[in-house]
Scaffold this active site. Structure first.
Site, PDB file in Angstrom:
ATOM      1  N   CYS A 210     -59.833 -64.220  68.216  1.00 33.20           N
ATOM      2  CA  CYS A 210     -59.881 -65.840  68.265  1.00 33.20           C
ATOM      3  C   CYS A 210     -59.542 -66.838  69.459  1.00 33.20           C
ATOM      4  O   CYS A 210     -59.158 -66.048  70.400  1.00 33.20           O
ATOM      5  CB  CYS A 210     -58.233 -65.812  67.594  1.00 33.20           C
ATOM      6  SG  CYS A 210     -57.821 -64.719  66.456  1.00 33.20           S
TER       7      CYS A 210
ATOM      8  N   ARG B  85     -66.473 -64.411  71.843  1.00 37.24           N
ATOM      9  CA  ARG B  85     -65.232 -63.691  71.840  1.00 37.24           C
ATOM     10  C   ARG B  85     -65.333 -62.894  70.735  1.00 37.24           C
ATOM     11  O   ARG B  85     -63.873 -62.034  71.003  1.00 37.24           O
ATOM     12  CB  ARG B  85     -63.953 -64.812  72.055  1.00 37.24           C
ATOM     13  CG  ARG B  85     -63.781 -65.005  73.485  1.00 37.24           C
ATOM     14  CD  ARG B  85     -62.722 -66.797  72.908  1.00 37.24           C
ATOM     15  NE  ARG B  85     -61.602 -66.153  72.885  1.00 37.24           N
ATOM     16  CZ  ARG B  85     -60.330 -65.680  74.039  1.00 37.24           C
ATOM     17  NH1 ARG B  85     -61.116 -65.836  75.389  1.00 37.24           N
ATOM     18  NH2 ARG B  85     -59.276 -65.159  73.689  1.00 37.24           N
TER      19      ARG B  85
ATOM     20  N   TRP C  78     -60.623 -64.547  64.231  1.00 39.00           N
ATOM     21  CA  TRP C  78     -61.106 -62.590  64.365  1.00 39.00           C
ATOM     22  C   TRP C  78     -60.030 -62.080  63.165  1.00 39.00           C
ATOM     23  O   TRP C  78     -58.826 -61.732  63.207  1.00 39.00           O
ATOM     24  CB  TRP C  78     -60.724 -61.556  65.453  1.00 39.00           C
ATOM     25  CG  TRP C  78     -61.456 -61.099  65.170  1.00 39.00           C
ATOM     26  CD1 TRP C  78     -63.016 -60.711  65.693  1.00 39.00           C
ATOM     27  CD2 TRP C  78     -61.201 -59.714  65.934  1.00 39.00           C
ATOM     28  NE1 TRP C  78     -63.080 -58.960  65.398  1.00 39.00           N
ATOM     29  CE2 TRP C  78     -61.607 -58.646  65.545  1.00 39.00           C
ATOM     30  CE3 TRP C  78     -59.809 -59.125  65.712  1.00 39.00           C
ATOM     31  CZ2 TRP C  78     -61.548 -56.918  65.499  1.00 39.00           C
ATOM     32  CZ3 TRP C  78     -60.300 -57.939  65.161  1.00 39.00           C
ATOM     33  CH2 TRP C  78     -61.170 -57.295  65.178  1.00 39.00           C
TER      34      TRP C  78
ATOM     35  N   ASN D 134     -53.367 -67.705  67.504  1.00 39.84           N
ATOM     36  CA  ASN D 134     -54.492 -66.528  67.800  1.00 39.84           C
ATOM     37  C   ASN D 134     -52.610 -65.736  68.161  1.00 39.84           C
ATOM     38  O   ASN D 134     -51.401 -65.852  68.144  1.00 39.84           O
ATOM     39  CB  ASN D 134     -54.683 -66.968  69.476  1.00 39.84           C
ATOM     40  CG  ASN D 134     -56.044 -67.789  69.227  1.00 39.84           C
ATOM     41  OD1 ASN D 134     -56.600 -67.949  68.304  1.00 39.84           O
ATOM     42  ND2 ASN D 134     -56.587 -67.506  70.118  1.00 39.84           N
ATOM     43  N   GLY D 135     -52.976 -64.546  67.788  1.00 41.36           N
ATOM     44  CA  GLY D 135     -52.174 -63.645  67.813  1.00 41.36           C
ATOM     45  C   GLY D 135     -51.931 -62.718  67.040  1.00 41.36           C
ATOM     46  O   GLY D 135     -52.621 -62.507  65.369  1.00 41.36           O
TER      47      GLY D 135
ATOM     48  N   GLU E 141     -71.234 -43.933  77.474  1.00 44.74           N
ATOM     49  CA  GLU E 141     -71.034 -45.332  77.709  1.00 44.74           C
ATOM     50  C   GLU E 141     -72.242 -46.069  76.549  1.00 44.74           C
ATOM     51  O   GLU E 141     -72.433 -46.809  76.041  1.00 44.74           O
ATOM     52  CB  GLU E 141     -70.947 -46.216  78.745  1.00 44.74           C
ATOM     53  CG  GLU E 141     -71.012 -47.843  79.350  1.00 44.74           C
ATOM     54  CD  GLU E 141     -70.404 -48.779  78.376  1.00 44.74           C
ATOM     55  OE1 GLU E 141     -69.326 -48.066  78.077  1.00 44.74           O
ATOM     56  OE2 GLU E 141     -71.218 -49.232  78.783  1.00 44.74           O
TER      57      GLU E 141
ATOM     58  N   LYS F 141     -72.908 -48.698  73.696  1.00 45.04           N
ATOM     59  CA  LYS F 141     -73.413 -49.787  73.592  1.00 45.04           C
ATOM     60  C   LYS F 141     -74.166 -49.512  72.403  1.00 45.04           C
ATOM     61  O   LYS F 141     -74.523 -50.557  71.464  1.00 45.04           O
ATOM     62  CB  LYS F 141     -74.643 -49.963  75.095  1.00 45.04           C
ATOM     63  CG  LYS F 141     -74.419 -50.078  76.600  1.00 45.04           C
ATOM     64  CD  LYS F 141     -73.945 -51.633  76.537  1.00 45.04           C
ATOM     65  CE  LYS F 141     -72.473 -51.590  76.091  1.00 45.04           C
ATOM     66  NZ  LYS F 141     -70.744 -51.646  76.623  1.00 45.04           N
TER      67      LYS F 141
ATOM     68  N   GLU G  17     -72.370 -50.429  68.847  1.00 49.70           N
ATOM     69  CA  GLU G  17     -71.852 -51.739  68.834  1.00 49.70           C
ATOM     70  C   GLU G  17     -72.754 -52.463  68.508  1.00 49.70           C
ATOM     71  O   GLU G  17     -72.551 -53.320  68.290  1.00 49.70           O
ATOM     72  CB  GLU G  17     -70.819 -52.175  70.282  1.00 49.70           C
ATOM     73  CG  GLU G  17     -70.922 -52.186  71.421  1.00 49.70           C
ATOM     74  CD  GLU G  17     -70.196 -52.554  72.449  1.00 49.70           C
ATOM     75  OE1 GLU G  17     -69.038 -53.179  72.171  1.00 49.70           O
ATOM     76  OE2 GLU G  17     -70.615 -52.353  74.222  1.00 49.70           O
TER      77      GLU G  17
ATOM     78  N   HIS H 248     -71.148 -25.912  70.065  1.00 47.27           N
ATOM     79  CA  HIS H 248     -69.688 -25.694  69.790  1.00 47.27           C
ATOM     80  C   HIS H 248     -68.958 -26.328  68.195  1.00 47.27           C
ATOM     81  O   HIS H 248     -67.860 -26.529  67.889  1.00 47.27           O
ATOM     82  CB  HIS H 248     -68.807 -26.400  70.329  1.00 47.27           C
ATOM     83  CG  HIS H 248     -69.055 -24.713  71.194  1.00 47.27           C
ATOM     84  ND1 HIS H 248     -68.062 -23.474  71.323  1.00 47.27           N
ATOM     85  CD2 HIS H 248     -68.782 -25.383  73.118  1.00 47.27           C
ATOM     86  CE1 HIS H 248     -69.266 -23.229  72.951  1.00 47.27           C
ATOM     87  NE2 HIS H 248     -68.791 -24.141  73.976  1.00 47.27           N
TER      88      HIS H 248
ATOM     89  N   LYS I  13     -64.799 -59.832  72.456  1.00 50.78           N
ATOM     90  CA  LYS I  13     -65.177 -59.557  73.143  1.00 50.78           C
ATOM     91  C   LYS I  13     -63.763 -59.701  74.221  1.00 50.78           C
ATOM     92  O   LYS I  13     -63.974 -58.966  74.808  1.00 50.78           O
ATOM     93  CB  LYS I  13     -65.570 -61.273  73.957  1.00 50.78           C
ATOM     94  CG  LYS I  13     -65.666 -60.505  75.764  1.00 50.78           C
ATOM     95  CD  LYS I  13     -66.935 -59.793  75.861  1.00 50.78           C
ATOM     96  CE  LYS I  13     -67.251 -59.568  77.053  1.00 50.78           C
ATOM     97  NZ  LYS I  13     -68.068 -58.617  77.197  1.00 50.78           N
TER      98      LYS I  13
HETATM   99  O1  M6R Z   1     -61.677 -56.697  79.073  1.00 50.15           O
HETATM  100  P1  M6R Z   1     -62.125 -55.288  78.751  1.00 50.15           P
HETATM  101  O2  M6R Z   1     -62.450 -54.342  79.472  1.00 50.15           O
HETATM  102  O3  M6R Z   1     -59.915 -54.460  78.651  1.00 50.15           O
HETATM  103  O4  M6R Z   1     -62.782 -54.774  77.349  1.00 50.15           O
HETATM  104  C1  M6R Z   1     -62.482 -53.423  76.430  1.00 50.15           C
HETATM  105  C2  M6R Z   1     -63.374 -53.477  75.962  1.00 50.15           C
HETATM  106  O5  M6R Z   1     -62.726 -53.826  74.556  1.00 50.15           O
HETATM  107  C3  M6R Z   1     -64.509 -53.281  75.735  1.00 50.15           C
HETATM  108  O6  M6R Z   1     -65.101 -52.338  76.702  1.00 50.15           O
HETATM  109  C4  M6R Z   1     -65.814 -52.694  74.692  1.00 50.15           C
HETATM  110  O7  M6R Z   1     -65.663 -52.131  74.516  1.00 50.15           O
HETATM  111  C5  M6R Z   1     -66.750 -53.619  75.089  1.00 50.15           C
HETATM  112  N1  M6R Z   1     -67.371 -54.533  73.917  1.00 50.15           N
HETATM  113  C6  M6R Z   1     -67.981 -52.401  75.463  1.00 50.15           C
HETATM  114  O8  M6R Z   1     -69.053 -52.798  75.032  1.00 50.15           O
END
Ligand code: M6R
Length: 600
Positions: free
Chosen positions: A2, A27, A73, A99-100, A477, A481, A484, A500, A595
């Site tokens: 949010c 965000r 959100w 927000n929150g 990682e 990527k 997501e 396994h 974000k």
């Molecule tokens: O802002 P942060 O680095 O703490 O965020 C952590 C994760 O939410 C962030 O890395 C998320 O996994 C990304 N969308 C990955 O691309």
């Protein structure tokens, strides 16, 4: 997650708010709304979906010089026009964005508003209804707001308008980020300075449990107990071009391309005149005097932490543990006598990390935040901060922030090794310079990664990434990527672990992307590739010069063996980007994601 904007000034607030919300789109959100105040009253417009959809429902004939806006959100209640903010109180006197998460909203509802039926499914609505109720019972507005905020358990950043006093916006904050922008003939409110750079670059931080009363020409900060606080604004060091796409079709592609520059920037920021690494003395002391480092992070930053552990342990011999932030407090390990906690967070706002930091501070341990946003909550609240200097990262999928985190952790390890008198057999800054050049070479070969994405990922419903040693961390990682942004079910595995259990999932044509950049495990990972190929998988091997074989899909130029993750992730970022693009996905704003994850 949010976002909040607010404006009180001389111009029509409508366009300022909508443009501000567009700057907060990165965000992550699923509905949006604004409220405009004019002589006729408060006008609320809200819609499910993107800001473009909100623009369609905003009545262009309505204007007002005061307003608040929100991107939501969904947490409590599905994304819908009803649940979108702003929310209004029963009498429509008060209008609010939030927000929150209000953890005790059901209890407050039972205790104070049992006779009222809430209009929405949200936890937010309780705030605006309580304020209205306390005012109806005779409280002054400020007292009603203060009382309400004091009753809330959980996190909030909120902006409130009173129809009967339309020249004031009340702002409150606890745990969720919120800033006040101080302009010439206007003051503004924003979750992120980027949203209101259009009005000012002077911002005031708000601390937890403070109430801020914002008018056109004044900002008063008070504690919830009523004590007035004096605070000077800071200048947001942001260039509006940093937050524009320029000629790029997507922020993600721009940010991937920026990585060589980011690495060179980090070298410059952390280099002494004699070419050695420069970190603050107090950070060096904190690291060298600790007997164990606990890295706490989430998502991509957690993956950077895994690589950081290897670097710190190998170069400094100091033991390091890496923990997922959201699990740490529930699966807390036995802590060493003199631990140092390192929080890695691009945004510096991730609620899961903050929960751990609060506990760590209670226990009296030292903390260091590695972040891209130095004024962020985690930066302010930790004892020390290391800035990653990646520039604003807008795409939800983190790319340049990840490589920047690994580069800064490398320098932390190098500086600690030097302080401990451990001789290194390589020049770290020179090797990082080579990484930057290799990154450039990789970014210049986008067509090849687009071909790989077309060949292996245009139809598939799943994909595996395998690697050994540090390559395994990069596979985690790479798979994050891909999943997501393309919604392909992608998983990263240690090459030796597949047999396994997971190998049961390999079918004819299942793509398996293997990384082979580590000399000491090159033969074993290639053995693992043969195992999956024998069961019908379509292997795509990305190797490093010197270890390549004829059938490899791509060969990365050589970089120092400890720094391979900084180079080998680039092909995986680009493959994920093109896979998402070919499948018609919204690359920069993937579904369901935010974000800045400011709720636990
Ligand atoms: O802002 P942060 O680095 O703490 O965020 C952590 C994760 O939410 C962030 O890395 C998320 O996994 C990304 N969308 C990955 O691309």
């Amino acid at each position: 997650m949010c976002g909040i904007v607010g404006y009180i000034g001389a111009e029509d607030a409508k366009e300022v708010l909508l443009r501000g919300l567009e700057k907060l789109e990165y965000r992550g959100y699923d509905s949006a709304g604004i409220a405009l105040v004019n002589n006729e009253g408060v006008h609320v417009f809200k819609e499910k979906g993107r800001i473009a959809a909100l623009r369609d429902v905003v009545d262009s004939s309505v204007s007002g010089t005061v307003g608040i806006g929100h991107t939501r959100w969904a947490t409590h209640g599905p994304p819908s026009r009803l649940n979108a903010h702003p929310h209004q109180s029963e009498t429509a006197r008060f209008t609010l964005v939030h927000n929150g998460v209000i953890e005790n909203y059901e209890q407050l509802n039972r205790e104070y508003l049992a006779d009222m039926t809430m209009k929405s499914d949200t936890d937010t609505e309780i705030i605006v209804q309580l304020i209205d109720r306390f005012v109806s019972e005779g409280s002054e507005v400020e007292a009603a707001i203060t009382k309400t905020l004091s009753l809330l358990k959980g996190s909030y950043a909120t902006a409130i308008i009173d129809k009967q006093d339309p020249d004031t916006v009340y702002v409150g904050k606890n745990k969720s980020p919120l800033l006040i922008g101080v302009g010439e003939e206007a003051n503004v409110i924003a979750s992120d300075a980027m949203a209101m750079l259009q009005v000012t670059n002077q911002f005031l931080e708000i601390m937890d449990e403070e109430l801020v009363i914002v008018t056109r020409d004044n900002v008063t900060i008070k504690t919830l107990e009523g004590k007035v606080i004096s605070r000077k604004p800071y200048t947001a060091e942001l260039d509006s071009s940093d937050i524009e796409k320029g000629t790029y079709p997507h922020f993600m592609l721009k940010e991937i391309d920026e990585q060589p520059f980011v690495i060179r920037n980090i070298i410059q920021k952390y280099q002494n005149e004699d070419g050695s690494v420069r970190l603050e003395d107090n950070i060096r002391t904190a690291v060298t005097s600790s007997d164990r480092i606990y890295i706490i992070a989430a998502g991509t930053s957690y993956h950077a932490g895994l690589v950081g552990k290897q670097l710190i342990e190998r170069l400094t011999k100091c033991p390091v543990e890496v923990h997922i932030a959201s699990e740490f407090l529930y699966n807390m390990p036995v802590l060493s006598e003199n631990p140092l906690f390192i929080f890695i967070s691009q945004s510096g706002e991730t609620a899961d990390l903050r929960g751990v930091l609060v506990e760590v501070k209670k226990l009296g341990y030292q903390s260091l935040t590695v972040t891209n946003v130095p004024g962020s909550t985690l930066s302010r609240e930790a004892d020390f901060t290391l800035h990653t200097y990646a520039g604003p990262e807008i795409a939800v999928a983190s790319t340049k922030a990840y490589t920047a985190q690994m580069a800064v952790l490398t320098l932390l390890a190098v500086d600690t090794a030097k302080a401990k008198g451990i001789e290194l057999d390589f020049d770290p800054l020179q090797e990082l310079g080579i990484v930057a050049t290799v990154m450039e070479t990789l970014c210049d070969q986008k067509e090849r990664f687009e071909q790989i994405a077309s060949e292996f990922l245009s139809e598939t419903r799943n994909c595996f990434f395998i690697g050994r040693a540090t390559d395994y961390f990069v596979c985690l990682e790479g798979s994050l990527k891909l999943k997501e942004i393309s919604y392909i079910q992608a998983e990263g595995f240690a090459g030796g672990e597949l047999k396994h259990g997971t190998i049961a999932l390999i079918e004819e044509g299942t793509p398996v992307i293997a990384l082979a950049t580590q000399e000491h495990v090159n033969l074993s990972i290639r053995g693992n590739v043969k195992e999956v190929a024998a069961r019908g998988a379509a292997p795509c091997i990305i190797s490093m010069k010197g270890m390549e074989e004829d059938d490899d899909s791509f060969v990365i130029p050589t970089v120092h063996k400890l720094l391979t993750p900084l180079a080998s992730v680039i092909p995986l970022q680009l493959i994920a980007y093109y896979a998402a693009l070919h499948r018609g996905c919204d690359v920069d704003k993937p579904r369901n994601l935010a974000k800045s994850v400011t709720v636990e």
